[in-house]
Design a protein around this motif. Structure first.
Motif, short mmCIF file in Angstrom:
data_model
loop_
_atom_site.label_atom_id
_atom_site.label_comp_id
_atom_site.label_asym_id
_atom_site.label_seq_id
_atom_site.Cartn_x
_atom_site.Cartn_y
_atom_site.Cartn_z
N PRO A 181 21.09 7.32 -4.19
CA PRO A 181 22.21 6.85 -5.01
C PRO A 181 22.54 5.36 -4.91
O PRO A 181 22.81 4.72 -5.92
N ARG A 182 22.53 4.80 -3.72
CA ARG A 182 22.93 3.40 -3.56
C ARG A 182 21.76 2.43 -3.69
O ARG A 182 21.92 1.23 -3.55
N GLU A 183 20.58 2.97 -4.01
CA GLU A 183 19.40 2.12 -4.08
C GLU A 183 18.61 2.38 -5.37
O GLU A 183 17.61 3.11 -5.37
N PRO A 184 19.04 1.78 -6.48
CA PRO A 184 18.34 2.00 -7.76
C PRO A 184 16.92 1.45 -7.77
O PRO A 184 16.15 1.75 -8.67
N TRP A 185 16.57 0.66 -6.77
CA TRP A 185 15.22 0.10 -6.67
C TRP A 185 14.25 1.04 -5.96
O TRP A 185 13.04 0.84 -5.99
N HIS A 186 14.81 2.06 -5.29
CA HIS A 186 13.99 2.97 -4.48
C HIS A 186 13.49 4.13 -5.35
O HIS A 186 14.27 4.88 -5.92
N TRP A 187 12.16 4.28 -5.42
CA TRP A 187 11.56 5.35 -6.21
C TRP A 187 10.56 6.11 -5.34
O TRP A 187 9.65 5.53 -4.78
N ALA A 188 10.77 7.42 -5.24
CA ALA A 188 9.92 8.26 -4.39
C ALA A 188 8.91 9.03 -5.23
O ALA A 188 9.23 9.48 -6.35
N TYR A 189 7.72 9.19 -4.70
CA TYR A 189 6.65 9.92 -5.40
C TYR A 189 6.63 11.38 -4.96
O TYR A 189 6.68 11.67 -3.76
N LYS A 238 0.83 -1.19 0.00
CA LYS A 238 0.00 0.00 0.00
C LYS A 238 0.87 1.25 0.00
O LYS A 238 1.99 1.25 0.50
N LEU A 239 0.32 2.32 -0.58
CA LEU A 239 0.97 3.63 -0.59
C LEU A 239 -0.10 4.69 -0.29
O LEU A 239 -1.30 4.39 -0.32
N TRP A 240 0.35 5.91 -0.02
CA TRP A 240 -0.57 7.03 0.05
C TRP A 240 -1.39 6.99 -1.24
O TRP A 240 -0.85 6.74 -2.33
N ALA A 241 -2.69 7.16 -1.16
CA ALA A 241 -3.59 6.92 -2.28
C ALA A 241 -3.15 7.53 -3.62
O ALA A 241 -3.12 6.83 -4.63
N PRO A 242 -2.78 8.82 -3.68
CA PRO A 242 -2.36 9.37 -4.98
C PRO A 242 -1.12 8.67 -5.54
O PRO A 242 -1.01 8.46 -6.76
N ALA A 243 -0.19 8.30 -4.69
CA ALA A 243 1.00 7.60 -5.14
C ALA A 243 0.64 6.22 -5.66
O ALA A 243 1.17 5.77 -6.70
N ALA A 244 -0.25 5.52 -4.96
CA ALA A 244 -0.68 4.19 -5.39
C ALA A 244 -1.39 4.24 -6.73
O ALA A 244 -1.16 3.40 -7.61
N GLN A 245 -2.23 5.24 -6.93
CA GLN A 245 -2.97 5.37 -8.18
C GLN A 245 -2.01 5.60 -9.35
O GLN A 245 -2.16 4.98 -10.42
N ALA A 303 7.03 6.30 -1.06
CA ALA A 303 8.17 5.65 -1.70
C ALA A 303 7.91 4.17 -1.84
O ALA A 303 7.22 3.57 -1.01
N THR A 304 8.45 3.61 -2.89
CA THR A 304 8.28 2.19 -3.15
C THR A 304 9.60 1.59 -3.60
O THR A 304 10.42 2.28 -4.23
N ASP A 305 9.84 0.35 -3.23
CA ASP A 305 11.00 -0.38 -3.72
C ASP A 305 10.49 -1.30 -4.82
O ASP A 305 9.57 -2.11 -4.60
N LEU A 306 11.06 -1.16 -6.01
CA LEU A 306 10.58 -1.89 -7.17
C LEU A 306 11.51 -3.03 -7.56
O LEU A 306 12.72 -2.97 -7.34
N ASP A 307 10.93 -4.06 -8.13
CA ASP A 307 11.69 -5.20 -8.64
C ASP A 307 11.87 -4.96 -10.13
O ASP A 307 10.91 -5.09 -10.91
N LEU A 308 13.08 -4.57 -10.53
CA LEU A 308 13.33 -4.14 -11.90
C LEU A 308 14.50 -4.89 -12.53
O LEU A 308 15.58 -4.94 -11.94
N ASN A 309 14.27 -5.45 -13.71
CA ASN A 309 15.41 -5.97 -14.47
C ASN A 309 16.01 -4.81 -15.25
O ASN A 309 15.55 -3.66 -15.12
#
Length: 209
Positions: free
Chosen positions: A196-204, A105-112, A169-175
């Protein structure tokens, strides 16, 4: 997408349709410059079609269309006022929304916006997974104990300051393909790679008023 997600999408579509139909009804019909005939196809009608396509997760052109969202007033730390009132890691369930059929789950606008982004990426042959999302304060404390603070070479923010604690913020599984797609398209949906050290971390980052 599960039944809950389908029902949520249907409700969103219906809400947008009602709003746009109301706007269209308030405007006079236009007159064709070639035939002089009155027609109900107006600029608002075109907007209605575009919004409907966006609500249903489709595209009206080659570029992906991010869902429209309202503007927010941010505090000095870049946090929307309505979230800051709750406190980091203390966001109520009513302000959160599920990411697809996952347990995240995320804050509603971020999840949408994330749901729309994942759907649009999929139409382009790109798969975006998710491994982490909103973290209550207690989870932040536990993570800091297990992985150490980022400021000390670890992977966790100081409890009470994490972007995950705001549901933004969400941590994504990305190839590699998905990572490249995110770097090219993430900002269209409000998501930014900011650790910088977390390419999987994406903030809204929401739109500001």
């Amino acid at each position: 997408m599960g039944i809950e997600g389908v029902n949520s999408r249907i409700a969103s579509i219906q809400s947008r349709m009602i709003a746009l139909q109301t706007q269209q009804a308030a405007k006079p019909a236009t007159t064709s410059t070639t035939t002089g005939a009155t027609t109900g196809t107006t600029a608002s009608g075109a907007s209605f079609a575009t919004a409907l396509a966006s609500a249903m997760g489709t595209q009206t052109g080659a570029a992906a269309v991010a869902p429209a969202d309202k503007s927010y007033t941010l505090n000095s730390k870049g946090i929307p006022a309505e979230l800051a009132a709750y406190g980091n890691g203390k966001i109520p369930a009513s302000a959160l929304e599920k990411v697809g059929s996952t347990g995240h789950k995320l804050w509603a606008p971020a999840a949408q916006n994330l749901n729309q982004m994942i759907a649009d990426a999929k139409t382009q042959g790109v798969t975006i997974g998710i491994t982490d999302s909103y973290r209550p304060y207690e989870e932040q404390v536990d993570l800091a104990k297990r992985k150490g603070l980022y400021s000390q070479g670890g992977l966790a923010a100081k409890p009470g300051t994490s972007e995950h604690g705001w549901g933004m913020a969400t941590d994504l599984d990305l190839n590699s393909k998905a990572q490249a797609w995110m770097r090219e398209n993430g900002e269209k949906y409000g998501f930014h790679e900011n650790v910088p050290r977390e390419p999987w971390h994406w903030a809204y980052r929401p739109k500001t008023s």
